[in-house]
Design a protein around this motif. Sequence first.
Motif, PDB file in Angstrom:
ATOM      1  N   ASP A  77       0.845  -1.100   0.037  1.00  0.00           N
ATOM      2  CA  ASP A  77      -0.086   0.200  -0.051  1.00  0.00           C
ATOM      3  C   ASP A  77       1.000   1.308   0.134  1.00  0.00           C
ATOM      4  O   ASP A  77       1.531   1.619   1.178  1.00  0.00           O
ATOM      5  N   VAL A  78       0.781   1.966  -1.129  1.00  0.00           N
ATOM      6  CA  VAL A  78       1.898   3.055  -1.476  1.00  0.00           C
ATOM      7  C   VAL A  78       1.682   4.036  -0.268  1.00  0.00           C
ATOM      8  O   VAL A  78       2.303   4.885   0.269  1.00  0.00           O
ATOM      9  N   GLN A  79       0.173   4.150  -0.108  1.00  0.00           N
ATOM     10  CA  GLN A  79      -0.086   5.558   0.666  1.00  0.00           C
ATOM     11  C   GLN A  79       0.205   5.122   2.148  1.00  0.00           C
ATOM     12  O   GLN A  79       0.451   6.048   3.022  1.00  0.00           O
ATOM     13  N   ALA A  80      -0.085   3.812   2.675  1.00  0.00           N
ATOM     14  CA  ALA A  80       0.379   3.678   4.038  1.00  0.00           C
ATOM     15  C   ALA A  80       2.098   3.697   4.206  1.00  0.00           C
ATOM     16  O   ALA A  80       2.478   4.262   4.982  1.00  0.00           O
ATOM     17  N   LEU A  81       2.740   3.191   2.977  1.00  0.00           N
ATOM     18  CA  LEU A  81       4.293   3.293   3.282  1.00  0.00           C
ATOM     19  C   LEU A  81       4.541   4.867   3.143  1.00  0.00           C
ATOM     20  O   LEU A  81       5.807   5.313   3.562  1.00  0.00           O
TER      21      LEU A  81
END
Lengths: 415, 152
Positions: free
Chosen positions: A210-214
Amino acid sequence: MYDVAKIRKDFPILDREVHGVPLVYLDNAATSQKPRAVIQALSDYYERYNANVHRGAHTLAIEATDAYEEARAKVARFINAPSPENIVFVRNTTEAINLVAHTWAVANVGAGDRIVVTEMEHHSNLVPWQHVARMGGAELKLMAMTSGYELDTSDLDELLTPATKLVALTHMSNVLGTITPVAEVVAAAHRVGALALVDAAQSVPHMPVDVQALDCDFMAFSGHKMLGPTGIGVLYAKEEVLEQMDPFLRGGEMVLEVTYEDATWNQVPLKFEAGTPNIGDAIALGAAVDYLSALGMDSVREHEVALTGYAMERFAELEEVTTFGPSDLSVRGGVVSFYMSEIHPHDIGQVLDQLGIAIRAGHHCAMPLVRSRLNVPATARASFYLYNTEAEIDALIDGLNQVLRYFGDAASKRA
Amino acid sequence: MQLPSELDDLYQDIILDHYRSPRHQGLLDDPDLRGEGFNPFCGDQVVLTLGLDEAGRIAEVGFEGQGCSISQASASMLTGHLEGKTLEEAEGLVRTFKGIMQGGEFTPEQEDELGDIVALQGVKRFPIRIKCALLGWTTLQDAIAAYRKTHD
């Protein structure tokens, strides 16, 4: 219910024999095999609606454009990118990283600045940064690995000085399987005003990402390691970063308006896709994403954790074999690199091939890690994917016992 | 499952013997020629040193290396055929061997001359290993070429 036998039926190549015995494919970190749906998507495009994209008013061009852009949207959803516009199609992970190196980094990394990478990087996330540092007069610093093959984040605060402009790190080591604490490193990078690039070539195919979580600024990965065809890869970047970046390649498709003297750029992401893109392979990558999404990445990860745990148990039976990588399965992907002091990895690979077992031997495009950190000339590596089985790991262990007997016998014949 | 006998063509006893007990181990202290070869594909490495006598013939050979059985055995076998040869003769030997690895056949005379090296013929059936077999030989070629640059 995760049904490996059923999954295997979707992969035509898994039916083939090598040297008269069934193929046991354990070289998935190099490239994955392709399900029929992906092969079909590729031939559908060429048989039914092959046309160039983003131009032409005819039906085929519209269908091709829709399918190409739908593939972009599928990839965006797969890694939870805010929008399809965050997704730039490239050839592979290496090209994605080079795109960032030749555009963003050239404009933002200069004399006295710092780039930080880890000791575990694949050449593709090391060599471009060596070049950027050398050209710009910046320094390249390394995040170390612990003795347990995990990323050492204990000195992050000293390493990430205000001069740091970029932290580039692997999400999962292709040699060790180590899963790095990306979110923690990205947060530390942002605290000093640096951007963070994640080499996700080994993670996106094998676990939920999940790029937004990372919160990473860039992420790079390849289609061919995640059931897709070769020749198509992905650069994800935050929109504001993409907007301020100069184009990489210049020419057709990436322009808005051209005069004899000047040109203006198309909107992102098309600004970065000069020339006719790899339409067919992008569409087939979309089919690969569909396949993975239908299985569920949590299930894929769970299957591989179980396989890796089983492999580690079985490897422990082989006294002559040293394995490398974290023992904690929660921070390890389905990769087992191993070494026998008496038998070179290339010879191990040769004998296993005769038994139909495909593994990789060498430095795995991570020469400094293998030679200077693991302190071996090369390793043999078995890497698993969603279609592998415990029976295949048993075949590998049986094969390694045969390798030991073969070279042991050959040695004792003369003794 | 049984290992196919093809494998024995590749890993002949004499090859494994050279791999386990390489000949002419250890580098010369003050060599006239020195070459280093590296095969990035699998990380094979060979360092070769040669000492010449007053007539320009190879008097001493020493090598060190690490890598797969084929690369190390082939280099070890090569060292056994160099002493007493001129550099031209050594180059001729390399040419012959390369020709064989690239598809040629040994003549009966060459088989007599090359002796144990003939065992490496089995490598031809495994094309990916030819580069391994050639490593020591191309290293020698490079060493001779470098020597000529400074001595001609």
